[in-house]
Design a protein around this motif. Structure first.
Motif, PDB file in Angstrom:
ATOM      1  N   PRO A 101      -7.488  -6.734   6.859  1.00 27.98           N
ATOM      2  CA  PRO A 101      -8.730  -6.007   7.134  1.00 27.98           C
ATOM      3  C   PRO A 101      -9.924  -6.719   6.501  1.00 27.98           C
ATOM      4  CG  PRO A 101      -7.010  -4.473   6.487  1.00 27.98           C
ATOM      5  CD  PRO A 101      -6.470  -5.861   6.252  1.00 27.98           C
ATOM      6  N   ALA A 102     -11.028  -6.767   7.249  1.00 31.98           N
ATOM      7  CA  ALA A 102     -12.221  -7.457   6.757  1.00 31.98           C
ATOM      8  C   ALA A 102     -12.700  -6.876   5.442  1.00 31.98           C
ATOM      9  CB  ALA A 102     -13.323  -7.392   7.815  1.00 31.98           C
ATOM     10  N   GLN A 103     -12.532  -5.568   5.264  1.00 31.16           N
ATOM     11  CA  GLN A 103     -12.983  -4.936   4.022  1.00 31.16           C
ATOM     12  C   GLN A 103     -12.215  -5.481   2.824  1.00 31.16           C
ATOM     13  OE1 GLN A 103     -15.653  -2.545   3.756  1.00 31.16           O
ATOM     14  NE2 GLN A 103     -15.364  -3.307   1.658  1.00 31.16           N
ATOM     15  N   ASN A 104     -10.899  -5.660   2.978  1.00 35.38           N
ATOM     16  CA  ASN A 104     -10.099  -6.211   1.872  1.00 35.38           C
ATOM     17  C   ASN A 104     -10.531  -7.621   1.524  1.00 35.38           C
ATOM     18  OD1 ASN A 104      -8.713  -3.904   2.868  1.00 35.38           O
ATOM     19  ND2 ASN A 104      -6.807  -4.623   1.947  1.00 35.38           N
ATOM     20  N   LEU A 105     -10.797  -8.427   2.557  1.00 34.27           N
ATOM     21  CA  LEU A 105     -11.236  -9.801   2.315  1.00 34.27           C
ATOM     22  C   LEU A 105     -12.603  -9.808   1.632  1.00 34.27           C
ATOM     23  CD1 LEU A 105     -10.834 -12.805   2.581  1.00 34.27           C
ATOM     24  CD2 LEU A 105     -11.587 -12.665   4.964  1.00 34.27           C
ATOM     25  N   MET A 106     -13.474  -8.920   2.068  1.00 36.09           N
ATOM     26  CA  MET A 106     -14.790  -8.829   1.452  1.00 36.09           C
ATOM     27  C   MET A 106     -14.673  -8.395  -0.007  1.00 36.09           C
ATOM     28  SD  MET A 106     -18.174  -7.073   3.096  1.00 36.09           S
ATOM     29  CE  MET A 106     -17.304  -5.555   3.452  1.00 36.09           C
ATOM     30  N   ALA A 156      -3.196  -6.647  -5.506  1.00 34.69           N
ATOM     31  CA  ALA A 156      -3.515  -5.230  -5.340  1.00 34.69           C
ATOM     32  C   ALA A 156      -4.119  -4.940  -3.971  1.00 34.69           C
ATOM     33  CB  ALA A 156      -4.476  -4.796  -6.449  1.00 34.69           C
ATOM     34  N   LEU A 157      -4.796  -5.919  -3.391  1.00 35.95           N
ATOM     35  CA  LEU A 157      -5.419  -5.746  -2.072  1.00 35.95           C
ATOM     36  C   LEU A 157      -4.474  -6.079  -0.922  1.00 35.95           C
ATOM     37  CD1 LEU A 157      -8.932  -7.241  -2.907  1.00 35.95           C
ATOM     38  CD2 LEU A 157      -8.462  -4.872  -2.202  1.00 35.95           C
ATOM     39  N   GLY A 158      -3.254  -6.501  -1.240  1.00 35.64           N
ATOM     40  CA  GLY A 158      -2.270  -6.747  -0.199  1.00 35.64           C
ATOM     41  C   GLY A 158      -2.101  -8.184   0.224  1.00 35.64           C
ATOM     42  N   GLN A 174     -15.027 -10.020  -5.880  1.00 35.35           N
ATOM     43  CA  GLN A 174     -14.399 -10.228  -7.182  1.00 35.35           C
ATOM     44  C   GLN A 174     -14.298 -11.713  -7.514  1.00 35.35           C
ATOM     45  OE1 GLN A 174     -10.873  -7.717  -7.906  1.00 35.35           O
ATOM     46  NE2 GLN A 174     -11.455  -6.530  -6.088  1.00 35.35           N
ATOM     47  N   ALA A 175     -14.024 -12.533  -6.496  1.00 35.17           N
ATOM     48  CA  ALA A 175     -13.946 -13.972  -6.720  1.00 35.17           C
ATOM     49  C   ALA A 175     -15.293 -14.536  -7.161  1.00 35.17           C
ATOM     50  CB  ALA A 175     -13.473 -14.666  -5.442  1.00 35.17           C
ATOM     51  N   SER A 176     -16.364 -13.996  -6.597  1.00 32.46           N
ATOM     52  CA  SER A 176     -17.703 -14.441  -6.991  1.00 32.46           C
ATOM     53  C   SER A 176     -17.965 -14.130  -8.460  1.00 32.46           C
ATOM     54  CB  SER A 176     -18.752 -13.762  -6.109  1.00 32.46           C
ATOM     55  OG  SER A 176     -20.053 -14.148  -6.486  1.00 32.46           O
ATOM     56  N   ASP A 177     -17.556 -12.955  -8.894  1.00 34.99           N
ATOM     57  CA  ASP A 177     -17.747 -12.567 -10.293  1.00 34.99           C
ATOM     58  C   ASP A 177     -16.947 -13.467 -11.231  1.00 34.99           C
ATOM     59  OD1 ASP A 177     -19.376 -10.511  -9.442  1.00 34.99           O
ATOM     60  OD2 ASP A 177     -17.788  -8.990  -9.512  1.00 34.99           O
ATOM     61  N   ALA A 211     -19.371 -20.668   1.737  1.00 35.15           N
ATOM     62  CA  ALA A 211     -19.843 -20.061   0.505  1.00 35.15           C
ATOM     63  C   ALA A 211     -19.453 -18.589   0.526  1.00 35.15           C
ATOM     64  CB  ALA A 211     -21.355 -20.209   0.389  1.00 35.15           C
ATOM     65  N   LEU A 212     -19.287 -18.006  -0.645  1.00 36.03           N
ATOM     66  CA  LEU A 212     -18.849 -16.618  -0.709  1.00 36.03           C
ATOM     67  C   LEU A 212     -19.822 -15.686   0.002  1.00 36.03           C
ATOM     68  CD1 LEU A 212     -17.596 -16.639  -4.378  1.00 36.03           C
ATOM     69  CD2 LEU A 212     -16.203 -16.225  -2.377  1.00 36.03           C
ATOM     70  N   LYS A 213     -21.116 -15.924  -0.126  1.00 34.69           N
ATOM     71  CA  LYS A 213     -22.106 -15.085   0.539  1.00 34.69           C
ATOM     72  C   LYS A 213     -21.936 -15.129   2.045  1.00 34.69           C
ATOM     73  CE  LYS A 213     -27.103 -14.288   0.891  1.00 34.69           C
ATOM     74  NZ  LYS A 213     -28.456 -14.748   0.447  1.00 34.69           N
ATOM     75  N   ALA A 214     -21.638 -16.319   2.579  1.00 31.01           N
ATOM     76  CA  ALA A 214     -21.449 -16.464   4.019  1.00 31.01           C
ATOM     77  C   ALA A 214     -20.189 -15.742   4.480  1.00 31.01           C
ATOM     78  CB  ALA A 214     -21.393 -17.941   4.400  1.00 31.01           C
ATOM     79  N   LEU A 215     -19.114 -15.833   3.692  1.00 29.77           N
ATOM     80  CA  LEU A 215     -17.878 -15.154   4.069  1.00 29.77           C
ATOM     81  C   LEU A 215     -18.053 -13.636   4.043  1.00 29.77           C
ATOM     82  CD1 LEU A 215     -14.894 -15.282   4.822  1.00 29.77           C
ATOM     83  CD2 LEU A 215     -14.341 -15.276   2.391  1.00 29.77           C
ATOM     84  N   ILE A 216     -18.744 -13.139   3.037  1.00 20.42           N
ATOM     85  CA  ILE A 216     -18.992 -11.698   2.970  1.00 20.42           C
ATOM     86  C   ILE A 216     -19.820 -11.245   4.172  1.00 20.42           C
ATOM     87  CG2 ILE A 216     -20.209  -9.903   1.665  1.00 20.42           C
ATOM     88  CD1 ILE A 216     -19.386 -11.483  -0.893  1.00 20.42           C
ATOM     89  N   GLY A 217     -20.833 -12.033   4.540  1.00 19.18           N
ATOM     90  CA  GLY A 217     -21.633 -11.706   5.719  1.00 19.18           C
ATOM     91  C   GLY A 217     -20.809 -11.723   6.989  1.00 19.18           C
ATOM     92  N   LEU A 218     -19.869 -12.653   7.072  1.00 15.57           N
ATOM     93  CA  LEU A 218     -18.999 -12.740   8.253  1.00 15.57           C
ATOM     94  C   LEU A 218     -18.080 -11.522   8.323  1.00 15.57           C
ATOM     95  CD1 LEU A 218     -18.576 -14.734  10.563  1.00 15.57           C
ATOM     96  CD2 LEU A 218     -16.822 -15.851   9.204  1.00 15.57           C
TER      97      LEU A 218
END
Length: 497
Positions: free
Chosen positions: A313-318, A359-361, A323-326, A35-42
């Motif tokens: 980078p984890a920040q780019n993935l986050m 844009a995020l690479g 944005q994907a969640s939105d 789930a997106l929330k889990a990926l962001i937490g990871l």
């Protein structure tokens, strides 16, 4: 968590592996995706406890790098708190769209689950090496053709219904065909094959089985009730059965006079990569669809992006996950080929997410030359790296894009260990005390045929690209052209330009 896995083992949460940039862990969610929330937490955990780099491997596993002994324990606790259940034991792999692809021949998940349970019940997990694996491919838009395995099961439509084509030791192109069976036979013969491998020790694979053993596996479904198969384990796993005529014929070309399988059985993801349209009737590799772009599902769409050289980078993935969640994404799955699939999108949402990813690479086009380059972290990220692999890779992808067609893989390794691509590649740049060495049609461990300073390696590859541009025949692949020029000629092009 005070035990670390050796190199070559599976660096799971409970046994992180030492690398040149700290400890590494590999995660394979039981659910197939996150789930997106889990990926962001990871991603947040990776930023807190690692070096902030996330990776997706060639087999579709998620990796977190740069951990310490203490931070690896903290990461494991946070993964558990996020409710992410990860797989353990012998990998039984399925496609990234398994069960949701309207074009697949059969849902591979039930058979994969039955095989996992049977392996565990047979007590084989501890007896098999960490690289032993099984692929269950239901077909569809993202088949598992490029993934190597000890046992391959591929769904096939027949007049009597779905059957499973069994093969061993390779990918879809190189694996040795065995037989066609139903679901019960597929489970039982898979376990029997792995039992044979286990009898040979933890370093063994199905490529090490003899012709007699392979013939026994092929003939078992004709000679014995499937329920008997998991319990049969004679010495070295051999069964005294007469092999089918087809296997006797194959044995003449695939084994030596002592009955030992020949070299065409090894598991090698890139065996024959120098093949192309050449003299001598070499068969060209059929193109495999990459998990990049839009894929139609039953009532929504999946959108795939690649990670440049498998890393981001984890920040780019986050940021992309937010944005994907939105935009309505419901789940993210990891795909073989170092990619991510965003599920549950509407047709109108796909272009917006694709623009954000670019844009995020992220890699947003399947033809992007970066998909043909395997590059480890290299210097300065890895203490073992002698060259700046990722910077060299980016320069080559930008300046020599026409070098890369479906026949060519370039491996750029910071040192001779070759972590990013253990198998042979058409071209490999390897860092050592002499600079950036060029290996032609080999692994990073091979002796380089020529050298350039690491900072100038991309210019040497540009010289090779220019030569193939002028020398390539109509319809000829890059790999075939390089083969015709010869290793010595290619090395000279690299050195002199």
């Amino acid at each position: 968590m005070n035990a670390f896995s050796r190199r070559g083992a599976c660096p799971a949460l409970s046994a992180p592996m030492r690398t040149g940039d700290g400890l590494l862990v590999r995660l394979n969610p039981v659910a197939g995706g996150l789930a997106l929330k889990a990926l962001i937490g990871l991603c947040e955990s990776a930023l807190r406890h690692g070096n902030g780099i996330m990776e997706v491997t060639a087999r579709g596993s998620l990796q977190i790098r740069g951990l310490t002994a203490d931070s690896a324990q903290l990461l494991a606790a946070e993964v558990d708190a996020l409710g992410i259940e990860v797989r353990s034991g012998v990998p039984v792999e399925i496609g990234p769209l398994a069960g949701i692809d309207p074009q697949e021949i059969a849902d591979p998940r039930p058979l994969a689950d039955r095989i996992r349970i049977a392996i565990q019940e047979a007590g084989l997990t501890a007896r098999l090496g960490p690289k032993v694996s099984v692929v269950v491919d239901g077909g569809g838009q993202l088949a598992m053709d490029a993934v190597t395995a000890d046992v391959r099961l591929t769904a096939v439509r027949t007049a009597s219904g779905t059957q499973w084509s069994m093969s061993v030791a390779g990918d879809a192109r190189s694996a040795r065909p065995l037989t066609m069976v139903d679901t019960d036979g597929a489970r039982d013969i898979t376990v029997a094959a792995l039992r044979m491998v286990a009898e040979r020790g933890r370093e063994a694979h199905t490529r090490d089985l003899t012709e007699r053993q392979l013939a026994s596996l092929a003939g078992w479904h004709s000679f014995a009730p499937p329920s008997v198969l998991p319990d049969i384990s004679p010495t070295w796993g051999e069964i005294e059965l007469s092999p089918p005529v087809s296997l006797i014929a194959n044995a003449a070309s695939t084994s030596d006079k002592r009955g030992v399988p020949a070299a065409e059985l090894p598991i090698s993801p890139l065996a024959g990569e120098m093949s192309g349209r050449t003299e001598g009737g070499v068969k060209e590799r059929q193109p495999i669809r990459r998990p990049i772009g839009t894929f139609d599902l039953a009532d929504s769409h999946a959108l795939g992006f690649g990670l440049p050289f498998g890393s981001m980078p984890a920040q780019n993935l986050m940021d992309l996950a937010v944005q994907a969640s939105d935009l309505g994404t419901t789940e993210i799955r990891f795909a073989p080929g170092r990619a991510l699939l965003f599920l549950g999108l509407t047709a109108s949402a796909c272009p917006a997410l694709q623009a954000s990813a670019a844009a995020l690479g992220f890699v947003t086009k399947a033809a992007d030359p970066r998909t043909r380059i395997a590059a480890c972290p290299g210097a300065p990220a890895c203490t073992s790296g002698r060259i700046a692999t990722r910077a060299i890779a980016e320069t080559i992808a930008t300046e020599s894009p026409d070098l890369f067609d479906a026949s060519l893989t370039l491996h750029i390794s910071g040192c001779p260990k070759g972590c990013a691509h253990p198998g042979p590649a058409v071209l490999a740049l390897v860092g050592d005390e002499n600079g950036a060495g060029l290996v032609v049609d080999g692994t990073a461990k091979a002796l380089p045929a020529g050298y350039r300073p690491g900072y100038d390696a991309a210019r040497g590859i540009a010289g090779i690209a220019a030569a193939t541009r002028g020398e390539r025949h109509q319809g000829e692949t890059t790999a075939a052209c390089l083969r015709r020029l010869g290793a010595a000629g290619v090395a000279e092009l690299y050195r002199r330009n």
